[in-house]
Every structure is written in C-alpha cells, then in structure tokens.
Design a protein around this motif. Structure first.
Motif, mmCIF file in Angstrom:
data_model
loop_
_atom_site.group_PDB
_atom_site.id
_atom_site.type_symbol
_atom_site.label_atom_id
_atom_site.label_comp_id
_atom_site.label_asym_id
_atom_site.label_seq_id
_atom_site.Cartn_x
_atom_site.Cartn_y
_atom_site.Cartn_z
ATOM 1 N N PHE A 133 3.293 26.723 -57.785
ATOM 2 C CA PHE A 133 4.494 26.873 -58.599
ATOM 3 C C PHE A 133 5.691 26.307 -57.842
ATOM 4 O O PHE A 133 5.902 26.664 -56.683
ATOM 5 C CB PHE A 133 4.733 28.356 -58.896
ATOM 6 N N ARG A 134 6.438 25.445 -58.497
ATOM 7 C CA ARG A 134 7.642 24.909 -57.862
ATOM 8 C C ARG A 134 8.746 24.796 -58.897
ATOM 9 O O ARG A 134 8.548 24.220 -59.964
ATOM 10 C CB ARG A 134 7.367 23.533 -57.233
ATOM 11 N N ASN A 135 9.887 25.342 -58.537
ATOM 12 C CA ASN A 135 11.009 25.289 -59.452
ATOM 13 C C ASN A 135 11.685 23.926 -59.329
ATOM 14 O O ASN A 135 12.758 23.797 -58.756
ATOM 15 C CB ASN A 135 11.983 26.425 -59.108
ATOM 16 N N GLY A 142 5.394 13.642 -67.483
ATOM 17 C CA GLY A 142 4.124 14.267 -67.845
ATOM 18 C C GLY A 142 3.621 15.163 -66.737
ATOM 19 O O GLY A 142 4.330 16.018 -66.219
ATOM 20 N N LEU A 143 2.362 14.934 -66.344
ATOM 21 C CA LEU A 143 1.754 15.780 -65.311
ATOM 22 C C LEU A 143 2.198 15.398 -63.901
ATOM 23 O O LEU A 143 1.801 16.035 -62.942
ATOM 24 C CB LEU A 143 0.230 15.641 -65.352
ATOM 25 N N MET A 144 2.994 14.357 -63.784
ATOM 26 C CA MET A 144 3.326 13.899 -62.424
ATOM 27 C C MET A 144 4.218 14.893 -61.691
ATOM 28 O O MET A 144 4.093 15.064 -60.487
ATOM 29 C CB MET A 144 3.991 12.525 -62.472
ATOM 30 N N ARG A 145 5.132 15.513 -62.400
ATOM 31 C CA ARG A 145 5.985 16.508 -61.747
ATOM 32 C C ARG A 145 6.049 17.763 -62.593
ATOM 33 O O ARG A 145 6.827 17.862 -63.527
ATOM 34 C CB ARG A 145 7.392 15.945 -61.492
ATOM 35 N N GLY A 146 5.187 18.722 -62.277
ATOM 36 C CA GLY A 146 5.140 19.963 -63.036
ATOM 37 C C GLY A 146 5.856 21.084 -62.315
ATOM 38 O O GLY A 146 6.154 20.985 -61.121
ATOM 39 N N ARG A 147 6.135 22.156 -63.049
ATOM 40 C CA ARG A 147 6.636 23.382 -62.401
ATOM 41 C C ARG A 147 5.450 24.260 -62.018
ATOM 42 O O ARG A 147 5.535 25.088 -61.125
ATOM 43 C CB ARG A 147 7.584 24.133 -63.355
ATOM 44 N N GLU A 148 4.372 24.054 -62.735
ATOM 45 C CA GLU A 148 3.087 24.687 -62.416
ATOM 46 C C GLU A 148 2.066 23.556 -62.403
ATOM 47 O O GLU A 148 1.978 22.806 -63.360
ATOM 48 C CB GLU A 148 2.765 25.718 -63.513
ATOM 49 N N PHE A 149 1.328 23.400 -61.313
ATOM 50 C CA PHE A 149 0.399 22.265 -61.222
ATOM 51 C C PHE A 149 -0.740 22.598 -60.266
ATOM 52 O O PHE A 149 -0.676 23.564 -59.520
ATOM 53 C CB PHE A 149 1.139 20.992 -60.758
ATOM 54 N N MET A 150 -1.775 21.786 -60.308
ATOM 55 C CA MET A 150 -2.947 22.041 -59.473
ATOM 56 C C MET A 150 -2.817 21.272 -58.161
ATOM 57 O O MET A 150 -2.538 20.074 -58.181
ATOM 58 C CB MET A 150 -4.205 21.596 -60.224
ATOM 59 N N GLU A 248 3.330 9.640 -55.152
ATOM 60 C CA GLU A 248 2.695 10.292 -54.001
ATOM 61 C C GLU A 248 1.561 11.189 -54.489
ATOM 62 O O GLU A 248 1.805 12.188 -55.152
ATOM 63 C CB GLU A 248 3.748 11.116 -53.258
ATOM 64 N N VAL A 249 0.327 10.817 -54.153
ATOM 65 C CA VAL A 249 -0.813 11.646 -54.578
ATOM 66 C C VAL A 249 -1.276 12.590 -53.471
ATOM 67 O O VAL A 249 -1.995 13.556 -53.726
ATOM 68 C CB VAL A 249 -1.997 10.784 -55.080
ATOM 69 N N GLY A 250 -0.858 12.302 -52.229
ATOM 70 C CA GLY A 250 -1.231 13.187 -51.136
ATOM 71 C C GLY A 250 -0.219 13.096 -50.012
ATOM 72 O O GLY A 250 0.555 12.136 -49.934
ATOM 73 N N ILE A 252 0.114 14.436 -45.724
ATOM 74 C CA ILE A 252 -0.462 15.192 -44.599
ATOM 75 C C ILE A 252 0.578 15.337 -43.486
ATOM 76 O O ILE A 252 1.419 14.457 -43.288
ATOM 77 C CB ILE A 252 -1.784 14.557 -44.094
ATOM 78 N N PHE A 253 0.520 16.477 -42.793
ATOM 79 C CA PHE A 253 1.576 16.826 -41.846
ATOM 80 C C PHE A 253 0.998 17.324 -40.516
ATOM 81 O O PHE A 253 0.061 18.124 -40.503
ATOM 82 C CB PHE A 253 2.429 17.984 -42.389
ATOM 83 N N ASP A 254 1.607 16.876 -39.436
ATOM 84 C CA ASP A 254 1.373 17.459 -38.115
ATOM 85 C C ASP A 254 2.399 18.581 -37.972
ATOM 86 O O ASP A 254 3.593 18.323 -37.818
ATOM 87 C CB ASP A 254 1.595 16.357 -37.064
#
Ligand code: ATP
Ligand code: MG
Length: 404
Positions: A133-135, A142-150, A248-250, A252-254
């Motif tokens: 969940f992101r406000n 469309g599905l690229m920027r949701g407030r609720e997403f997988m 951005e589909v992914g 990764i972070f140090d």
C-alpha cells in the motif's frame, strides 16, 4: 474457461482519461476492473497473468536460495518508529496502531534477528509476494502506479559487505531472468537510494513511452543512469549517453547496516566478537510488470501476450449454428482440458467478425477455429496472434504440437 460464463468480458468502450495502453487494453479486454484511482480488481484473465508472473518470480527466487515467507500488511507503528520511517508520506495509516506495509524492512529485520546468533547462521534471504500500500500523490498510468499493488520483496542478511556483494550479483542475474522470461528487455540503471539507503541503488528499467522515468543509456555498453544522478558520460567506457523513457520494474538496494543498527541485529564472529549484520533488499513490481508487458506487447487490435505469461495457451472459437461443428468444438474443448492445456472457449452465439476482434483484443498466443468449413478442410484452423498466417491442421496434429 467458457467465455459465455466468464467474469472477464470485453467491452467496446473505455470511460477514463488515462491515456496509457495498459489502462485501456487491460480494462477493455476484461483483465482488470478499476475501483478507484490506483485501486484495481483482477478479473479471471488478469489474475491468471499475475499468477504466472508470480510463479516465474518464485522459481527465480528459489534458484538463489531465497525462502518464501508472508508478512503482515498491518505493521505496528512502533516498528516504524524504530527506523524513523513512521512519517514517510507514502505510508497509509489506518489507525493509531498501524501503518500499512509499503516496504517490509521493519518486519523482516526483527524476524532475522530472532534467527541469528553466530556467523554460522548467515547468510540467508527471505522473500514474499504480497499486496503493498502506498499513498501515491498521483496514482496513474493504469497498473503502473497503484495505491494498492502486488510486489515481490526480498531481504538478505550477511556477515560482511563482501558476502552481500556476492549475493547482490546473483540477485541481479535472477532479476534479468525474471524480466526476460516475462518477455521484457530490461536495463540495469544506477539510481539514488531514496528512503532506503544513502548509497546508490540499482533499478531495472524497461524502455517505454508510458514510463515515468527518464534514464540515460550508454550507446556503447548499454549501462544506464537515472536522470536524478548527475552523470554526463558513461562511467564505464566514457561513451555518449542518450535519453530514454523507462518504467522501473525492479529495484535493488545495498542497505549496509542501516536496519541492523536500528534493531540491533548482531552476530558472534569467528573470534567471538559481536558484529552488525549487513543487509540487502530487492523489490519487483509484479502488477507493474503486467502493465509494462501490455505497453510493450500490443498492436492496434489489442494485446499480444508472451506465451510464458498468457492467461491461456489457446483461444478456441466455434463458429456457426451447425450442430456437428458445435459438437466437434465441444469435444476439442474437453480434450484440451484433459490434456491440461489452458483454453478459453468462445462458444458464444455471435458473429465471426466479433469473435475474431475479441480474440485479437484479449491477445492469447494461439487462435483455433472450428467451423463446418474447417471440418470440411480436414480439421481446425490455427492462427498465431503475432502473425497473419492461417493454416488448417488436424485435431491430432494440434494436440501433438501443444503437448510439446
Ligand atoms: P517509483 O520510483 O516508481 O515510485 P519506488 O522506487 O518507490 O518506485 P520501490 O520501493 O523500489 O519503488 O518498490 C519496488 C518495486 O515496486 C518498484 O521497482 C516498482 O516496480 C514497484 N512499484 C513501486 N511503487 C509502485 C506503485 N505505486 N504501483 C505499482 N508498482 C509499484
Ligand atoms: Mg524504486
């Protein structure tokens, strides 16, 4: 699945001002239903695609020895207070007690702490596939920027920086595998660390006009930089950078020791000394992948799913009112089901033109037609969604080619 009974139905109209292809096509073809800005239901077609993407990710995570877990969406506020992330704008707070998980370092770090005593317990990695969940101030595209997403999020725990870096490289390859298997070419992009780390992070970007990010890609070696970094030349080969739009589909972070410090996660090293654990985190936008595939793989008639994540392998169409042909189509439907070949069966009483238009819109890789005409010609008519070639083959040949 019988199209006449499906909860997924096509529609001719699209009543939204969202200009993106994924919003329009996924809605019109019956994959998703928009409930409010950035909030979607997944209808049977869409949920099938999502499950396939999830399975690919699961396989690739298992291959790098990550262990699947499931953490709660309701994350106690005290956890966020420990890291000072309780006031981050994108957090939804349903009550004084909780913030809905927009990332799960605050849950996974104490989970890791419970497991770790000595250096022998390291390394390990946990991942989950879960609704986030992101406000988002502007939920769009469309599905690229949701407030609720997988999202798929993974978190690794290591004894030292060198071990993290080794694992980070394995994860990088796993990410390329995931996107490639979903039919997407991705670029590895240097980017700022945002709310996660002061170090640079790495994004996986897919080039598309519908993307919100600007990236600079080296013409020579294909490395890329997020436009938020002030990079003017390729840092590796000095090559010229060209500006592109990406999604951005992914990412990764140090994380270094940021979260292990906050939760005091230490292990006993070989000399009996306490050391802080080093962590990495790794996110994939599962529902965003679905949107980006729709952006990259469509034409003026509709969607074109890669076989790996298509909702069905076969779109079976029966044409005409002839009883013998209808029966032959029913029998083929049964046989495909028995052979565990996923099939959408359009047995509706509708005109051929309308049925073909729907098949193109939905975008299943293979269309198979049964009609008096095809039976007379010795079988069924097959056509790939990405080609205009039409062929007649026998049912036996069809089954054989699909069972490969
Ligand atoms: P963005 O820069 O697009 O806002 P982010 O950097 O905030 O994303 P991360 O925290 O890195 O996102 O999340 C991991 C992945 O989840 C992202 O790479 C992206 O693919 C996906 N993602 C992030 N936010 C959303 C969203 N609002 N809707 C759909 N997918 C999202
Ligand atoms: Mg990101």
């Amino acid at each position: 699945m019988r199209l006449s009974q499906s909860l997924s139905q096509t529609s001719k109209t699209f009543s939204s001002d969202d200009p993106t292809a994924n919003a329009k096509l996924l809605t019109q073809a019956g994959f998703v239903k928009r409930e409010s800005a950035g909030v979607y239901s997944f209808l049977p077609f869409g949920w099938r695609v999502m499950r396939k993407i999830i399975e690919i990710i699961r396989e690739e995570m298992n291959a790098v020895d990550a262990q699947e877990v499931l953490m709660p969406a309701l994350v106690p506020i005290e956890y966020w207070q420990k890291t000072g992330r309780d006031n981050v704008e994108i957090g939804f707070q349903p009550s004084e007690k909780y913030i809905l998980g927009w990332s799960h370092e605050e849950v996974v770090t104490p989970m890791g702490k419970q497991r770790i005593k000595s250096y022998r317990d390291l390394p390990f990695c946990a991942f989950q596939i879960q609704t986030k969940f992101r406000n988002e101030a502007r939920a769009k595209s469309g599905l690229m920027r949701g407030r609720e997403f997988m999202m798929k999020d993974a978190y690794s725990f290591h004894a030292n920086q060198a071990d993290l870096e080794k694992y980070y490289a394995r994860m990088k390859q796993a990410y390329f595998n995931v996107f490639g298997r979903c039919g997407l070419e991705s670029f590895y992009v240097d980017a700022p660390g945002g709310e996660f780390t002061k170090k640079r992070s790495h994004e996986f970007q897919v080039l598309t006009e519908a993307g919100e990010d600007k990236i600079f890609v080296c013409e020579k070696c294909k490395l890329a930089w997020n436009s938020e970094l002030e990079v003017r030349k390729c840092e590796k080969c000095g090559g010229k950078l060209v500006e592109k739009k990406g999604a951005e589909v992914g990412n990764i972070f140090d994380l270094s020791t940021r979260f292990s410090e906050a939760f005091d996660v230490k292990y006993l090293d070989e000399n009996g000394k306490q050391q802080l654990v080093v962590m990495g985190c790794y996110g994939i936008g599962v529902s965003r992948i679905m949107a980006v595939v729709a952006e990259v793989h469509h034409d003026e008639k509709g969607l074109l799913w890669p076989e790996s994540i298509a909702p069905f392998a076969v779109h079976l169409v029966s044409l005409g009112k002839d009883e013998a042909a209808k029966k032959a189509a029913e029998e083929l439907y049964e046989e495909l089901n028995k052979a565990k070949i996923e099939v959408l069966f359009d047995e509706r009483d509708a005109a051929a033109g309308a049925k073909f238009a729907d098949a193109d819109l939905i975008g299943i890789p293979l269309r198979v037609v049964v009609s008096p005409k095809t039976l007379e010609a010795g079988g069924v008519e097959i056509k790939k969604r990405n080609s205009s070639e039409v062929n007649t083959i026998s049912v036996k040949e069809l089954l054989k080619s699909l069972q490969k």
